[in-house]
Motif scaffolding. Sequence first.
Motif, PDB file in Angstrom:
ATOM      1  N   LYS A   1       0.849  -1.235   0.012  1.00 40.03           N
ATOM      2  CA  LYS A   1       0.004   0.019   0.131  1.00 40.03           C
ATOM      3  C   LYS A   1       0.787   1.205   0.011  1.00 40.03           C
ATOM      4  N   ILE A   2       0.902   2.037  -0.984  1.00 37.97           N
ATOM      5  CA  ILE A   2       1.553   3.208  -1.260  1.00 37.97           C
ATOM      6  C   ILE A   2       0.648   4.445  -1.208  1.00 37.97           C
ATOM      7  N   VAL A   3       0.948   5.455  -0.201  1.00 40.75           N
ATOM      8  CA  VAL A   3       0.239   6.576  -0.352  1.00 40.75           C
ATOM      9  C   VAL A   3       0.833   7.932  -0.575  1.00 40.75           C
ATOM     10  N   LEU A   4       0.534   8.730  -1.496  1.00 36.09           N
ATOM     11  CA  LEU A   4       1.235  10.070  -1.853  1.00 36.09           C
ATOM     12  C   LEU A   4       0.432  11.337  -1.235  1.00 36.09           C
ATOM     13  N   LEU A   5       1.285  11.962  -0.371  1.00 37.74           N
ATOM     14  CA  LEU A   5       0.722  13.091  -0.177  1.00 37.74           C
ATOM     15  C   LEU A   5       0.881  14.516  -1.032  1.00 37.74           C
ATOM     16  N   ALA A   6      -0.519  14.787  -1.277  1.00 30.69           N
ATOM     17  CA  ALA A   6      -0.463  15.943  -2.037  1.00 30.69           C
ATOM     18  C   ALA A   6      -0.538  17.224  -1.104  1.00 30.69           C
ATOM     19  N   ILE A   7       0.565  17.829  -1.016  1.00 28.52           N
ATOM     20  CA  ILE A   7       0.431  19.149  -0.236  1.00 28.52           C
ATOM     21  C   ILE A   7       0.418  20.357  -0.952  1.00 28.52           C
ATOM     22  N   PRO A   8      -0.340  20.990  -0.692  1.00 26.31           N
ATOM     23  CA  PRO A   8      -0.407  22.368  -1.431  1.00 26.31           C
ATOM     24  C   PRO A   8       0.853  22.983  -1.644  1.00 26.31           C
ATOM     25  N   GLY A   9       0.994  23.612  -3.015  1.00 23.44           N
ATOM     26  CA  GLY A   9       2.152  23.907  -3.676  1.00 23.44           C
ATOM     27  C   GLY A   9       3.220  22.651  -4.014  1.00 23.44           C
ATOM     28  N   VAL A  10       2.493  21.557  -4.288  1.00 21.23           N
ATOM     29  CA  VAL A  10       3.312  20.490  -4.844  1.00 21.23           C
ATOM     30  C   VAL A  10       3.703  20.535  -6.208  1.00 21.23           C
ATOM     31  N   ALA A  11       4.872  19.997  -6.640  1.00 25.40           N
ATOM     32  CA  ALA A  11       5.668  20.344  -7.734  1.00 25.40           C
ATOM     33  C   ALA A  11       5.062  19.198  -8.548  1.00 25.40           C
ATOM     34  N   PRO A  12       4.599  19.365  -9.757  1.00 19.59           N
ATOM     35  CA  PRO A  12       3.875  18.419 -10.756  1.00 19.59           C
ATOM     36  C   PRO A  12       5.000  17.387 -11.304  1.00 19.59           C
ATOM     37  N   PHE A  13       6.129  17.696 -11.402  1.00 17.17           N
ATOM     38  CA  PHE A  13       7.033  16.563 -12.103  1.00 17.17           C
ATOM     39  C   PHE A  13       7.317  15.581 -10.978  1.00 17.17           C
ATOM     40  N   GLU A  14       7.812  16.158  -9.694  1.00 18.10           N
ATOM     41  CA  GLU A  14       7.987  15.170  -8.769  1.00 18.10           C
ATOM     42  C   GLU A  14       7.024  14.294  -8.377  1.00 18.10           C
ATOM     43  N   PHE A  15       5.627  15.078  -8.316  1.00 18.61           N
ATOM     44  CA  PHE A  15       4.586  14.243  -7.941  1.00 18.61           C
ATOM     45  C   PHE A  15       4.322  13.255  -9.098  1.00 18.61           C
ATOM     46  N   GLY A  16       4.557  13.502 -10.355  1.00 13.79           N
ATOM     47  CA  GLY A  16       4.402  12.321 -11.452  1.00 13.79           C
ATOM     48  C   GLY A  16       5.597  11.643 -11.246  1.00 13.79           C
ATOM     49  N   VAL A  17       6.732  11.505 -10.690  1.00 17.09           N
ATOM     50  CA  VAL A  17       7.598  10.639 -10.546  1.00 17.09           C
ATOM     51  C   VAL A  17       7.206   9.295  -9.545  1.00 17.09           C
ATOM     52  N   ILE A  18       6.424  10.038  -8.553  1.00 10.87           N
ATOM     53  CA  ILE A  18       5.761   8.926  -7.469  1.00 10.87           C
ATOM     54  C   ILE A  18       4.720   8.297  -8.268  1.00 10.87           C
ATOM     55  N   CYS A  19       3.982   8.832  -8.999  1.00  9.88           N
ATOM     56  CA  CYS A  19       2.599   8.363  -9.741  1.00  9.88           C
ATOM     57  C   CYS A  19       3.374   7.088 -10.556  1.00  9.88           C
ATOM     58  N   GLU A  20       4.302   7.386 -11.495  1.00 12.20           N
ATOM     59  CA  GLU A  20       4.954   6.643 -12.309  1.00 12.20           C
ATOM     60  C   GLU A  20       5.361   5.437 -11.764  1.00 12.20           C
ATOM     61  N   VAL A  21       6.159   5.635 -10.811  1.00 13.32           N
ATOM     62  CA  VAL A  21       6.683   4.258 -10.332  1.00 13.32           C
ATOM     63  C   VAL A  21       5.800   3.516  -9.530  1.00 13.32           C
ATOM     64  N   PHE A  22       4.787   4.173  -8.650  1.00 12.46           N
ATOM     65  CA  PHE A  22       3.981   3.353  -7.896  1.00 12.46           C
ATOM     66  C   PHE A  22       2.479   3.031  -8.327  1.00 12.46           C
ATOM     67  N   GLY A  23       2.207   4.093  -9.249  1.00 16.24           N
ATOM     68  CA  GLY A  23       0.845   4.154  -9.469  1.00 16.24           C
ATOM     69  C   GLY A  23       0.262   3.144 -10.741  1.00 16.24           C
TER      70      GLY A  23
END
Length: 317
Positions: free
Chosen positions: A4-26
């Motif tokens: 189980k992987i949970v990604l924290l979407a904190i306000p001001g999140v950077a899209p590329f780094e957000f996408g990296v986590i989504c790409e590997v684990f999502g």
Amino acid sequence: MLKKIVLLAIPGVAPFEFGVICEVFGIDRSDMGGPSFDFTIVTATPGPVRTSLGYDMIIESGLEVATDADLIAVPAHSLERVDERYLEVIRAAEARGAWVLSVCSGAFALAQAGVLEGRRATTHWMHAEQLAARYPGSTVDPDVLYVEDRKVVTSAGTAAGIDAALHIVRKELGASVANVVARRMVVPPQRDGGQAQYIQSPLGDDCADSFAEVAEWMLQHLGEDLPVEQLARKALMSPRTFARRFRADMGTTPAAWLNRQRIIRAQQLLEQTELSLETVAADTGFGAAAVMRHHFVKVLQVTPTAYRRAFCEKVSA
């Protein structure tokens, strides 16, 4: 087991780094023998979350989903103070022994939560001095791609987040599974955390191409003795020039790079074959099982026998 992987979407999140986590684990990669994680994006107040580029993402799940996560991932975000609700999630994950991963400035949220206290850490080299000044209880290394310290993994900027995420996949699920993810993403699966974040004096295209060719040749001849003198001849350089330029271009020494490739190849053979430890050691250039054991314990904190016992079962399951 990493499920189980949970990604924290904190306000001001950077899209590329957000996408990296989504790409590997999502992404479900079970069709190629890769993993399929229970992946959820959460935020403190479900609804629109403003990114660093000024647009909103709609996040439907709240932080309660993170209670039993095996991994909490924190992408880069603005350096303003983070809402205490996110920090509580990070603290709880660290306290129960779950993995905690940050990418780039996400390390500041981990530091605010107190989980970097007494740990080694890194972040983007532009922010490293600020992180060290704000949180002197952490030892900040500005030069490396990522750091793991007791299941808390911090990474440098952008693509280093991929390396850090693959490092966790490799440690939990084995080299073969990590390689499936890397192959689908068309990225190298073998960059080590100790490699440099950036190159002081980038080399020209011709020089970079020559090192790519030598590196590929090294991978094809891992079972052989590969002294710097031989590698330098392949690159048409003196040994001293080769060693200096290899480090500048590849971010590490020829010996360290070669050792890491041998470990990764040995991991694959231990997972996928029934070859004896002596044969695996010989085929990967370690020479003897005792030497291979020394490097496994030093780098992976596990013996080859224990590694095979753990990951042969996971690969065949």
